[in-house]
Design an enzyme around this catalytic site. Structure first.
Site, short mmCIF file in Angstrom:
data_model
loop_
_atom_site.label_atom_id
_atom_site.label_comp_id
_atom_site.label_asym_id
_atom_site.label_seq_id
_atom_site.Cartn_x
_atom_site.Cartn_y
_atom_site.Cartn_z
N HIS A 399 0.84 -1.12 0.02
CA HIS A 399 -0.09 0.13 -0.01
C HIS A 399 0.75 1.29 0.14
CE1 HIS A 399 -3.54 -2.43 0.31
NE2 HIS A 399 -3.50 -2.67 1.44
N CYS A 448 -0.14 1.99 -5.20
CA CYS A 448 -1.11 3.16 -5.60
C CYS A 448 -0.41 4.52 -5.19
CB CYS A 448 -2.37 3.15 -4.83
SG CYS A 448 -3.30 1.36 -5.16
#
Length: 782
Positions: A399, A448
């Site tokens: 993440h 991301c």
């Protein structure tokens, strides 16, 4: 939600002897003075209930209390019932049966109301600060303060005092008040804490004061504009930015940013700060935006005619050969997040990239599932290996998010929500790499890059040097998500799926990444959702395939190289012989630099021994190993899918992950159980084994050391809008659904689950189990 609650829901199961005396006296007074709905009627109803076995003799003793000057038959009856376990709920049912509603009203628990709410504020570190909460509705009120969903240690009074307050105390606070019957919550209060400076001494604690003033800017079209205004005050200051005296619509944050300025953004800017009835204007600053032609004119580089001639006479046919003085790589894959969506691809991606980079002569350390402290310490060890001319590569899968041009990697222990103080800033790592005069700095970030709505901190790392040796390969574009592919039990990220096919090609790294981007662009499953982005200042044809030409290195660099090599050092295989004559072979394999596979096999046993088994157990306490997942017949049963084909067959396998948490030597017990022919008893023998510090445990990255990125990882400013909590956030790696025709490969959608924020009552400290249901109403920050 129901508009009303039944009486049974209103009454807690509290023994009536625990009620406060004034309540018992009021109930007794009503029942003593009433005949048809009084204490005798209540006693007859209770006597008919088998649970309490009230005899006629006991009722008679209660009636004699009328002879005392201050005696009360009802009070005597209630005391007797309380001794036998009668609760307020049961008493209310008895009173209901005789129609005594007046007494029931007295027994109903009083409500509780917060009369003084804690106020949000922005303060300087080093001062004494108080958050205050006052509740009414009962003589005795209990308080418990929370910071987000964590109880504050010793926060059990109406005032939460910070003396002195520190930057790490910043955050959202709430107070839970209860009176034994009911509970309530205060409003959320934001405490913003900023470092003190010399200009702020002598300022009253609650007075509005601008702590950080905006600075004038001189930019060219396309640059990023960043103006920042930070104020202290109580209540929490609000902000409004102005250009040329006119308020800018919706620009109410501490920072004012424009990602790509144009000439229309030039002007005089200032910020108006308001706190309660006070207001203050920041200084006015000029923002000058120049066109590209003006930029070349105003910032021209002067040179002589001879220098210009030498520049133009570069031999384009000459091709330089580039070498690296060394090649080192740190690969981090985070999957098992404690508070966020679990991932699959990082394990496979890190494993496959490790094997490819080793073919290119990189010294690789590959790590799975690191906490914030472990990530910082691993990066610190990595930085020690860098020296002049070294090629350094950092790969991260997990993440992440991007704010104001800075990329942040999220550790597995990051809270929900997280900010820059909980994560690692990639640009800060680059700054430290540049100081080593490296020959090539490559960052491959498979994460991301959406903006983190909970983090408005503007991290400004120290200025990067102007060097031509930096390459960023982002798995996706700014503001977009990265995706995973899932195939049976193994997964790949989209980026790694295409990167691994070209990584060994002898091409300039930017050319190689360009071709990977073209390959990804032809992928129909993620077209329009994910595209590789490359940022580079590389001016030479440096490639990952460049050969190593070692040069003299410092003593410190030599020590670091030796230590880094030990991070992949396995214990030697051994043969253990037991007193019964059985011999067992112990072998070791590394799946990652912090994941160890131990396999055992019986290689020799006397002919009269049958049913012979050997298991390993009793691992160090700081290395958690689930006994149900140890000593398996196949590596796959332990969760090890990647190295199973390289392990010997017909063994028992145990997978030890998170070796970075190991604080001492790895020790375990080999337990041998066996039977002799003709004897039913099972015999056993034990051998204690010590294999030292295998793999990454040698580097002690679990220990608390100085943060190498401390300048870029300050506690984040609080969000402009109070955050809402969700089960997953938009800057997490995602899955995507493929067309139905794909059978050998498929994608899985993992949508953001918009779950209301609830504290984990079962694991929260000091929360009684019987009161756990109350915490289901813990309010979300809306």
């Amino acid at each position: 939600m129901c508009a009303e609650m039944s009486d049974s829901q209103l009454f807690p199961s509290l023994n009536i002897n625990l009620l406060q005396e004034p309540i018992l006296q009021k109930v007794s007074g009503i029942l003593d003075q009433t005949s048809d709905r009084g204490w005798k009627k209540l006693a007859s109803v209770i006597a008919s209930d088998r649970r309490f076995k009230l005899s006629s003799q006991e009722i008679h003793q209660c009636s004699l209390k009328v002879l005392d000057s201050e005696g009360s038959p009802t009070r005597s009856l209630l005391r007797l019932m309380g001794d036998r376990g009668c609760t307020t709920k049961e008493l209310s049912e008895f009173l209901q049966s005789i129609g005594q509603s007046e007494a029931i009203t007295i027994l109903k628990p009083p409500g509780i109301k917060v009369t003084v709410q804690p106020g949000s504020m922005a303060v300087l570190s080093g001062h004494m600060v108080k958050l205050c909460c006052v509740a009414s509705g009962h003589p005795v009120v209990n308080y418990q303060w929370f910071k987000m969903n964590k109880e504050v240690l010793h926060g059990n009074s109406s005032e939460l005092v910070f003396n002195p307050v520190r930057v790490e105390d910043a955050g959202y606070y709430i107070c839970r008040v209860n009176n034994g019957y009911s509970f309530n919550f205060s409003d959320w209060a934001l405490l913003d804490v900023f470092e003190s400076n010399l200009n702020c001494y002598g300022i009253p604690d609650n007075k509005l004061h601008i702590h950080t003033q905006p600075k004038p800017q001189k930019l060219i079209t396309g640059d990023r504009l960043l103006l920042e205004c930070i104020a202290i005050g109580k209540p929490l200051p609000t902000y409004q930015w102005y250009r040329n005296g006119l308020a800018l619509q919706d620009e109410t944050n501490k920072p004012y940013t424009v990602l790509s300025v144009s000439v229309e953004h030039r002007g005089v800017y200032h910020c108006k700060v308001t706190s309660g009835k006070e207001s203050e204007d920041s200084i006015k600053v000029d923002v000058e935006v120049l066109g590209s032609g003006q930029y070349r004119k105003n910032f021209a580089v002067e040179c002589t005619e001879e220098e210009l001639t030498s520049v133009l006479e570069i031999d384009e046919k000459e091709e330089d050969t580039f070498f690296a003085t060394d090649k080192v790589a740190l690969l981090i894959g985070n999957m098992s997040y404690k508070n966020h969506t679990q991932l699959k691809a990082p394990m496979v991606d890190v494993y496959e990239l490790t094997n490819l980079l080793r073919q290119l002569d990189f010294k690789v350390v590959s790590l799975l599932d690191l906490t914030e402290l472990e990530m910082r310490n691993a990066v610190k060890e990595f930085l020690l290996l860098l020296d002049k001319g070294v090629y350094g590569l950092l790969y991260y899968a997990g993440h992440g998010y991007e704010n104001y041009g800075n990329s942040f990697m999220v550790p597995i222990d990051a809270p929900k929500p997280y900010g820059s103080s909980n994560c690692m800033c990639v640009q800060s790592i680059l700054k430290l790499m540049q100081e080593k005069e490296t020959g090539l700095n490559v960052f491959l970030l498979d994460m991301c890059r959406k903006r983190n709505q909970y983090d408005d901190t503007i991290v400004i790392p120290d200025s990067l040097k102007v060097t031509a040796n930096i390459v960023f390969g982002y798995a996706t574009c700014q503001g977009a998500e990265a995706f995973e592919i899932q195939r049976s039990d193994l997964a790949n990220g989209i980026f790694m799926k295409f990167l691994k096919k070209r990584l060994l090609e002898e091409k300039k790294i930017t050319v190689l990444l360009d071709q990977v981007a073209e390959d990804m662009g032809r992928c129909q499953l993620t077209k329009g959702m994910q595209a590789l982005e490359i940022r580079s200042s590389l001016s030479a044809k440096r490639a990952l395939t460049d050969r190593i030409q070692q040069s003299a290195c410092s003593l410190e660099s030599s020590k670091s190289n030796l230590q880094w090599a030990k991070a992949n050092e396995l214990p030697e295989s051994m043969c253990i012989e037991f007193e019964c004559g059985v011999k067992i072979q112990l072998g070791f394999a590394a799946e990652f630099s912090n994941v160890l596979i131990i396999y055992t096999r019986i290689v020799e046993k006397p002919s009269d021994i049958i049913n012979c088994n050997a298991n390993i157990t009793n691992f160090p306490l700081d290395l958690y190993v689930d006994p149900k997942e140890a000593n398996k017949q196949t590596p796959e049963e332990t969760g090890s899918f990647l190295v199973s084909k390289d392990l010997p067959k017909h063994c028992l396998y145990t997978r030890l992950s998170s070796l970075q948490t190991l604080k001492e030597n790895l020790t375990f017990t080999v337990c041998l159980s066996y039977m002799y022919h003709g004897i039913e008893d099972i015999l056993d023998e034990h051998k204690e084994i010590d294999v030292g510090r295998p793999l990454i445990s040698k580097l002690d990255i679990h220990s608390g050391i100085q943060n190498p990125c401390s300048k870029s990882c300050l506690f984040p400013d609080s969000p402009c809008h109070v955050p809402e909590y969700f089960g997953a956030t938009s800057h997490q790696r995602r899955y995507v659904q493929p067309p139905s025709y794909s059978q050998s490969m498929y994608f899985r959608v993992c949508p953001d689950s918009r779950l209301g924020y609830l504290p984990e009552c079962s694991t929260s400290p000091n929360i009684p189990e019987e009161n756990a249901d109350e915490y289901s109403d813990f309010p979300s920050i809306m």
